[in-house]
Design a protein around this motif. Structure first.
Motif, PDB file in Angstrom:
ATOM      1  N   ILE A  61      43.546  35.370  40.615  1.00  0.00           N
ATOM      2  CA  ILE A  61      44.596  36.357  40.875  1.00  0.00           C
ATOM      3  C   ILE A  61      45.374  35.987  42.129  1.00  0.00           C
ATOM      4  CG2 ILE A  61      45.006  38.769  41.511  1.00  0.00           C
ATOM      5  CD1 ILE A  61      42.581  39.475  39.692  1.00  0.00           C
ATOM      6  N   LYS A  82      34.619  40.457  32.266  1.00  0.00           N
ATOM      7  CA  LYS A  82      35.086  41.835  32.076  1.00  0.00           C
ATOM      8  C   LYS A  82      35.676  42.395  33.368  1.00  0.00           C
ATOM      9  CE  LYS A  82      33.355  46.413  30.715  1.00  0.00           C
ATOM     10  NZ  LYS A  82      32.148  47.186  30.291  1.00  0.00           N
ATOM     11  N   THR A  85      39.012  40.657  34.284  1.00  0.00           N
ATOM     12  CA  THR A  85      40.104  41.120  33.426  1.00  0.00           C
ATOM     13  C   THR A  85      40.620  42.478  33.900  1.00  0.00           C
ATOM     14  OG1 THR A  85      39.213  39.898  31.534  1.00  0.00           O
ATOM     15  CG2 THR A  85      40.746  41.701  31.062  1.00  0.00           C
ATOM     16  N   SER A  86      39.702  43.353  34.284  1.00  0.00           N
ATOM     17  CA  SER A  86      40.092  44.673  34.790  1.00  0.00           C
ATOM     18  C   SER A  86      40.867  44.545  36.100  1.00  0.00           C
ATOM     19  CB  SER A  86      38.853  45.545  35.010  1.00  0.00           C
ATOM     20  OG  SER A  86      38.210  45.824  33.791  1.00  0.00           O
ATOM     21  N   ARG A  87      40.431  43.641  36.953  1.00  0.00           N
ATOM     22  CA  ARG A  87      41.115  43.457  38.237  1.00  0.00           C
ATOM     23  C   ARG A  87      42.521  42.911  38.041  1.00  0.00           C
ATOM     24  NH1 ARG A  87      38.156  40.301  42.627  1.00  0.00           N
ATOM     25  NH2 ARG A  87      39.752  41.347  43.866  1.00  0.00           N
ATOM     26  N   ALA A  88      42.669  41.993  37.085  1.00  0.00           N
ATOM     27  CA  ALA A  88      44.006  41.450  36.812  1.00  0.00           C
ATOM     28  C   ALA A  88      44.934  42.542  36.316  1.00  0.00           C
ATOM     29  CB  ALA A  88      43.915  40.326  35.789  1.00  0.00           C
ATOM     30  N   SER A  89      44.387  43.435  35.500  1.00  0.00           N
ATOM     31  CA  SER A  89      45.188  44.539  34.984  1.00  0.00           C
ATOM     32  C   SER A  89      45.603  45.485  36.116  1.00  0.00           C
ATOM     33  CB  SER A  89      44.380  45.303  33.922  1.00  0.00           C
ATOM     34  OG  SER A  89      45.123  46.387  33.425  1.00  0.00           O
ATOM     35  N   GLU A  90      44.664  45.787  36.998  1.00  0.00           N
ATOM     36  CA  GLU A  90      44.953  46.667  38.124  1.00  0.00           C
ATOM     37  C   GLU A  90      45.998  46.042  39.058  1.00  0.00           C
ATOM     38  OE1 GLU A  90      41.188  47.282  39.938  1.00  0.00           O
ATOM     39  OE2 GLU A  90      40.395  48.484  38.281  1.00  0.00           O
ATOM     40  N   LYS A  92      48.351  44.187  38.079  1.00  0.00           N
ATOM     41  CA  LYS A  92      49.581  44.028  37.288  1.00  0.00           C
ATOM     42  C   LYS A  92      50.034  42.562  37.251  1.00  0.00           C
ATOM     43  CE  LYS A  92      51.090  48.734  38.431  1.00  0.00           C
ATOM     44  NZ  LYS A  92      50.403  49.289  37.247  1.00  0.00           N
ATOM     45  N   THR A  94      48.679  40.425  34.629  1.00  0.00           N
ATOM     46  CA  THR A  94      48.182  39.893  33.353  1.00  0.00           C
ATOM     47  C   THR A  94      49.192  38.989  32.650  1.00  0.00           C
ATOM     48  OG1 THR A  94      48.876  41.951  32.276  1.00  0.00           O
ATOM     49  CG2 THR A  94      46.563  41.781  32.933  1.00  0.00           C
ATOM     50  N   HIS A  95      50.449  39.019  33.077  1.00  0.00           N
ATOM     51  CA  HIS A  95      51.420  38.091  32.490  1.00  0.00           C
ATOM     52  C   HIS A  95      51.193  36.668  32.983  1.00  0.00           C
ATOM     53  CE1 HIS A  95      53.006  39.303  36.382  1.00  0.00           C
ATOM     54  NE2 HIS A  95      53.878  38.296  36.351  1.00  0.00           N
ATOM     55  N   SER A  98      44.600  35.375  32.976  1.00  0.00           N
ATOM     56  CA  SER A  98      43.689  35.871  31.939  1.00  0.00           C
ATOM     57  C   SER A  98      42.329  35.230  32.134  1.00  0.00           C
ATOM     58  CB  SER A  98      44.225  35.554  30.543  1.00  0.00           C
ATOM     59  OG  SER A  98      44.326  34.160  30.332  1.00  0.00           O
TER      60      SER A  98
END
Length: 260
Positions: A61, A82, A85-90, A92, A94-95, A98
Motif C-alpha cells: 500500500i 484477508k 485486502t481490507s486495509r487496501a479497501s480502507e 481507497k 484498490t485500483h 490487490s
C-alpha cells in the motif's frame, strides 16, 4: 517439512503477538527502507510490481501511494491476505493494490509479467531459496528489477538463534549477504548492488525487547490474551539477537539487481 515451516511462519505473522511486537510493518526500517527499495528500483506510475510475502499489506500500500505503481501482494497466510485486502479497501487504493495467497517458490504468474519484484525480510525464511530466486527472475520482464531487504549473518549463529522460533522469526536461516547475491545471479539477475542497513535491525531488536516486557506485563494483568506465548524463550531469543547485532554477527541489507 518445507510446507510445515511455511505454515509456521504464516501463523506467527498472523498472530496478535506478532502485531503487538512488530506493529504493521514486519521488517527493520519500516516505510523508510521500503521507500529506499522503491527508489533503488526506480518505481513509478505505470509499472507493475510483485510484493512477495506481503504480510498485512503495509509495504504494498505504501509503495503504491508513494510511487503510483500497481502492486500485487502475495502471502502464504490466508488471514494476512484477508487483512491486507481490507486495509487496501480502507485506504481507497484498490485500483492499484490487490492481494492473493501464494507461494514464493511456486509463483502462479506468467513469465515476464512484472516490472519489479520486491521481498522484504522474508527471503531468508524460504526453505528453497534457489527456487524462489528463479521464480523472481521468471516473472520479471527483461530489464526488470528485483529488490530484497533481509537479515544477513557474518559467521555461524549461536545455538539460541537456530531453533524453530528463531527460524520463523527470520533469524535462523539468515545467510551471508553475498550468498543472497549469488542466488540472484544464478537465477539470471545481474548488476547486483548491496546497501547495508545494520542500524535498522539494531533499532528493531531494541524496540522488540521493550515491547516484550510490556506484553508480558499486560498478559499477567489479563489486559491482553497471549495464552501459550513462552515469554522466557522469546526474551532469550531477543537478547541473543541483540548480542549478535552488537557483535556484527547479524546485520541487515538491501540487495537489488536487474534481470538480464
Amino acid at each position: 517439512m518445507n510446507e510445515d515451516l511455511k505454515s509456521c511462519c504464516a501463523t506467527l505473522y498472523e498472530s496478535d503477538f506478532a502485531r503487538l511486537l512488530l506493529g504493521d510493518s514486519f521488517h527493520p526500517g519500516g516505510q523508510r527502507l521500503s521507500r529506499r527499495v522503491g527508489e533503488k528500483l526506480n518505481l513509478r506510475a505505470g509499472l507493475r510490481v510483485l510484493d512477495v510475502a506481503s504480510g498485512k499489506g503495509e509495504s504494498a500500500i505504501f509503495l503504491a501511494q508513494s510511487f503510483g505503481c500497481e502492486v500485487i501482494g502475495i502471502d502464504f497466510g490466508r488471514e494476512n491476505v484477508k487483512d491486507a485486502t481490507s486495509r487496501a479497501s480502507e485506504a481507497k487504493i484498490t485500483h492499484l493494490v490487490s492481494f492473493r495467497r501464494g507461494d514464493a517458490e511456486k509463483l502462479d504468474f506468467p513469465n515476464a509479467g512484472f516490472d519489479a519484484v520486491i521481498c522484504e525480510c522474508a527471503f531468508c525464511t524460504f526453505p528453497d531459496k534457489p527456487a524462489a530466486a528463479s521464480q523472481f527472475a521468471r516473472v520479471l520482464r527483461p530489464g526488470g528489477g528485483v529488490g530484497l531487504s533481509d537479515l544477513t549473518r557474518s559467521t555461524t549463529l549461536p545455538p539460541e538463534l537456530t531453533g524453530l522460533l528463531a527460524w520463523i522469526s527470520c533469524i535462523a536461516d539468515a545467510r551471508p549477504v553475498e550468498e543472497y547475491a549469488a542466488y540472484l545471479r544464478s537465477a539470471g539477475i545481474s548488476g547486483i548492488e548491496i546497501e547495508p542497513h545494520d542500524e535498522a535491525l539494531a533499532e528493531m531488536v531494541h524496540d522488540i525487547q521493550g515491547k516484550l516486557l510490556s506484553a508480558e506485563l499486560m498478559s499477567k494483568l489479563k489486559k491482553v490474551d497471549l495464552e501459550g506465548v513462552d515469554f522466557a524463550q522469546a526474551k532469550t531469543l531477543a537478547r541473543a539477537a541483540a548480542d549478535a547485532v552488537r557483535a556484527k554477527t547479524l546485520g541487515y541489507a538491501i540487495i537489488v539487481g536487474q534481470r538480464t
